[in-house]
Design an enzyme around this catalytic site. Structure first.
Site, PDB file in Angstrom:
ATOM      1  N   HIS A 197      -3.697   4.683   4.601  1.00  0.00           N
ATOM      2  CA  HIS A 197      -4.820   3.748   4.768  1.00  0.00           C
ATOM      3  C   HIS A 197      -6.117   4.349   4.206  1.00  0.00           C
ATOM      4  O   HIS A 197      -6.861   3.699   3.476  1.00  0.00           O
ATOM      5  CB  HIS A 197      -4.980   3.405   6.249  1.00  0.00           C
ATOM      6  CG  HIS A 197      -6.199   2.600   6.542  1.00  0.00           C
ATOM      7  ND1 HIS A 197      -6.315   1.288   6.172  1.00  0.00           N
ATOM      8  CD2 HIS A 197      -7.370   2.936   7.140  1.00  0.00           C
ATOM      9  CE1 HIS A 197      -7.506   0.843   6.538  1.00  0.00           C
ATOM     10  NE2 HIS A 197      -8.162   1.823   7.122  1.00  0.00           N
TER      11      HIS A 197
ATOM     12  N   TYR B 272       3.458   5.837  11.765  1.00  0.00           N
ATOM     13  CA  TYR B 272       3.746   4.446  12.143  1.00  0.00           C
ATOM     14  C   TYR B 272       4.672   3.711  11.187  1.00  0.00           C
ATOM     15  O   TYR B 272       5.080   2.591  11.459  1.00  0.00           O
ATOM     16  CB  TYR B 272       2.437   3.647  12.296  1.00  0.00           C
ATOM     17  CG  TYR B 272       1.537   3.672  11.075  1.00  0.00           C
ATOM     18  CD1 TYR B 272       1.748   2.822  10.001  1.00  0.00           C
ATOM     19  CD2 TYR B 272       0.466   4.577  10.994  1.00  0.00           C
ATOM     20  CE1 TYR B 272       0.929   2.858   8.887  1.00  0.00           C
ATOM     21  CE2 TYR B 272      -0.361   4.620   9.885  1.00  0.00           C
ATOM     22  CZ  TYR B 272      -0.129   3.750   8.839  1.00  0.00           C
ATOM     23  OH  TYR B 272      -0.935   3.791   7.734  1.00  0.00           O
TER      24      TYR B 272
ATOM     25  N   ARG C 201       0.860  -1.194   0.000  1.00  0.00           N
ATOM     26  CA  ARG C 201       0.000   0.000   0.000  1.00  0.00           C
ATOM     27  C   ARG C 201       0.891   1.236   0.000  1.00  0.00           C
ATOM     28  O   ARG C 201       1.420   1.629   1.029  1.00  0.00           O
ATOM     29  CB  ARG C 201      -0.885  -0.032   1.248  1.00  0.00           C
ATOM     30  CG  ARG C 201      -2.051   0.924   1.212  1.00  0.00           C
ATOM     31  CD  ARG C 201      -2.679   1.074   2.589  1.00  0.00           C
ATOM     32  NE  ARG C 201      -1.890   1.971   3.423  1.00  0.00           N
ATOM     33  CZ  ARG C 201      -1.747   1.859   4.738  1.00  0.00           C
ATOM     34  NH1 ARG C 201      -2.305   0.885   5.396  1.00  0.00           N
ATOM     35  NH2 ARG C 201      -1.015   2.736   5.407  1.00  0.00           N
TER      36      ARG C 201
HETATM   37  C1  LIG Z   1     -15.069  -5.423  12.109  1.00  0.00           C
HETATM   38  C2  LIG Z   1     -14.186  -4.235  11.975  1.00  0.00           C
HETATM   39  N1  LIG Z   1     -13.220  -4.018  12.901  1.00  0.00           N
HETATM   40  C3  LIG Z   1     -12.405  -2.950  12.786  1.00  0.00           C
HETATM   41  C4  LIG Z   1     -12.535  -2.061  11.758  1.00  0.00           C
HETATM   42  C5  LIG Z   1     -11.626  -0.854  11.635  1.00  0.00           C
HETATM   43  N2  LIG Z   1     -10.658  -1.066  10.566  1.00  0.00           N
HETATM   44  C6  LIG Z   1     -10.855  -0.511   9.352  1.00  0.00           C
HETATM   45  S1  LIG Z   1      -9.646  -0.935   8.281  1.00  0.00           S
HETATM   46  C7  LIG Z   1      -8.843  -1.881   9.406  1.00  0.00           C
HETATM   47  C8  LIG Z   1      -7.583  -2.618   9.031  1.00  0.00           C
HETATM   48  C9  LIG Z   1      -7.767  -3.569   7.900  1.00  0.00           C
HETATM   49  O1  LIG Z   1      -6.544  -4.006   7.386  1.00  0.00           O
HETATM   50  P1  LIG Z   1      -6.450  -5.032   6.205  1.00  0.00           P
HETATM   51  O2  LIG Z   1      -7.471  -6.112   6.383  1.00  0.00           O
HETATM   52  O3  LIG Z   1      -5.028  -5.474   6.106  1.00  0.00           O
HETATM   53  O4  LIG Z   1      -6.903  -4.229   4.908  1.00  0.00           O
HETATM   54  P2  LIG Z   1      -6.300  -2.909   4.234  1.00  0.00           P
HETATM   55  O5  LIG Z   1      -6.960  -1.740   4.923  1.00  0.00           O
HETATM   56  O6  LIG Z   1      -4.824  -2.940   4.388  1.00  0.00           O
HETATM   57  O7  LIG Z   1      -6.728  -2.963   2.812  1.00  0.00           O
HETATM   58  C10 LIG Z   1      -9.520  -1.844  10.622  1.00  0.00           C
HETATM   59  C11 LIG Z   1      -9.071  -2.566  11.836  1.00  0.00           C
HETATM   60  C12 LIG Z   1     -13.568  -2.324  10.819  1.00  0.00           C
HETATM   61  N3  LIG Z   1     -13.756  -1.540   9.742  1.00  0.00           N
HETATM   62  N4  LIG Z   1     -14.351  -3.406  10.940  1.00  0.00           N
END
Ligand SMILES: Cc1ncc(C[n+]2csc(CCOP(=O)(O)OP(=O)(O)O)c2C)c(N)n1
Length: 342
Positions: free
Chosen positions: A249, A258, A245
């Site tokens: 985010h 971070y 990425r």
């Molecule tokens: C059930 C839930 N828990 C927490 C969140 C908050 N949250 C949004 S994105 C994220 C991290 C996700 O990381 P990843 O699965 O690696 O996907 P990326 O964002 O890197 O595409 C979190 C914890 C959420 N949206 N839904």
């Protein structure tokens, strides 16, 4: 497990290409469309014309390559990161704009594209995709459901339940994990002990494949095999697209808090768009003139999409509850009436 790769980061061909010239050009155009949309979406967000937006710079090939393996009757079940996948599977661009504008007209995607709305709650889209895939088998309709998730999302219970169910019932599902190195601020090595997400496939008795997610040729080829397997009734596949990425985010994130931003600068050298362009240029299939014309067309398409989105009527307060259930129950109706009276 070494990632499947056909094209090196600098554009050299590493093994015989399984795609035609036409396919490579089609894939490149889709990649550039995804890239330009993403860049423009960030500008629109800064202008107050979109809400929070999750960019995907660096991950275009992982999405576009996978989705190009689908047929129009197949379903795409995306999470929030997959605007590029949705655009490539035929969702109208103004619909994507409306979604990220948080406009009610963007909450339900039209039936002409088989794309579910972007799932924000992590991993919930996986059981949905398996349900859609299994429903196809049940009704003898030959569609495949492809769904996407991030590396962090694979730590959720829904990931386990979806893969296990799909494996047991041979559901025609394709799971694409975009391992982009980060789950917001949590690096992959703090997320799991496995060296590879794809290793987890063995726990469900299904094939797991690791792919260079920045190589469009590899993504398209591996996804095509997984889609064919699913369509033939042989069950699901877990594809781990190893990518990075390059972007924050979301537009609300500051990655310098971070991660070492020099890392992101270094990883630019692996990004997928320049890689495929180098391959095409080495064969005299692409040049600056074609690039300029294509980018011009995409900018015009985006301008038209924004114009269409602007035409959507101003949302009313009660529209916030209108999409919860098809038929309003008493609580929903009461909330709707209160909001309508405002
Ligand atoms: C059930 C839930 N828990 C927490 C969140 C908050 N949250 C949004 S994105 C994220 C991290 C996700 O990381 P990843 O699965 O690696 O996907 P990326 O964002 O890197 O595409 C979190 C914890 C959420 N949206 N839904």
């Amino acid at each position: 497990m070494e990632p499947v790769r056909y094209v090196s980061p600098s554009g050299e061909v590493l093994q015989e290409l399984p795609l035609t010239r036409q396919e490579l050009l089609h894939g490149y155009r889709a990649l550039v469309r995804a890239r330009v949309f993403d860049e423009r979406a960030i500008v629109l967000q800064r202008q107050g014309k979109l809400g929070v937006y999750p960019p995907y710079r660096g991950q275009e090939a992982a999405q576009v390559g996978a989705v190009l393996a689908l047929e129009p009757e197949d379903w795409l079940v995306p999470s929030y990161r997959e605007s590029a996948a949705a655009l490539t599977h035929g969702l109208a661009m103004h619909q994507v704009v409306l979604y990220w504008r948080a406009h009610p007209a963007g909450w339900r995607f039209p039936d002409d594209a088989r794309v579910l709305p972007f799932a924000i709650p992590i991993a919930t889209q996986l059981p949905h995709a398996v349900g859609i895939a299994h429903a196809g088998t049940y009704q003898a309709r030959p569609w495949v459901a492809m769904t996407f998730i991030g590396d962090g999302g694979t730590s959720e219970g829904d990931f386990h339940e979806a893969l296990n169910f799909a494996a047991v019932f041979d559901a025609p599902a394709v799971f694409v994990v975009q391992n982009n190195g980060w789950a917001i601020s949590v690096p992959t090595e703090r997320q799991m002990r496995n060296a590879r997400v794809a290793d987890r496939a063995a726990g469900y008795g299904i094939p797991g494949v690791v792919v260079d997610g920045n190589d469009l040729v590899a993504m398209w080829t591996v996804a095509r095999q997984a889609v064919e397997r699913a369509r033939a009734g042989e069950g699901p596949t877990l594809i781990e697209a190893v990518t990075y990425r390059l972007a924050p985010h979301t537009t609300s994130d500051d990655p310098s808090r971070y991660r070492d931003e020099d890392e992101a600068k270094r990883r630019e050298a692996e990004e997928p768009v320049r890689r495929l362009r180098a391959l095409l240029e080495a064969r005299d299939w692409w040049d600056d003139e074609r690039e300029e014309a294509l980018v011009g067309e995409i900018h015009a398409e985006i301008a038209e999409a924004v114009r269409l989105a602007d035409e959507a009527p101003e949302p009313t307060p009660e529209s916030i509850v209108e999409h919860v259930f098809a038929d309003m129950g008493p609580d929903q109706r009461a909330a709707w009436e209160v909001l309508r009276a405002r």
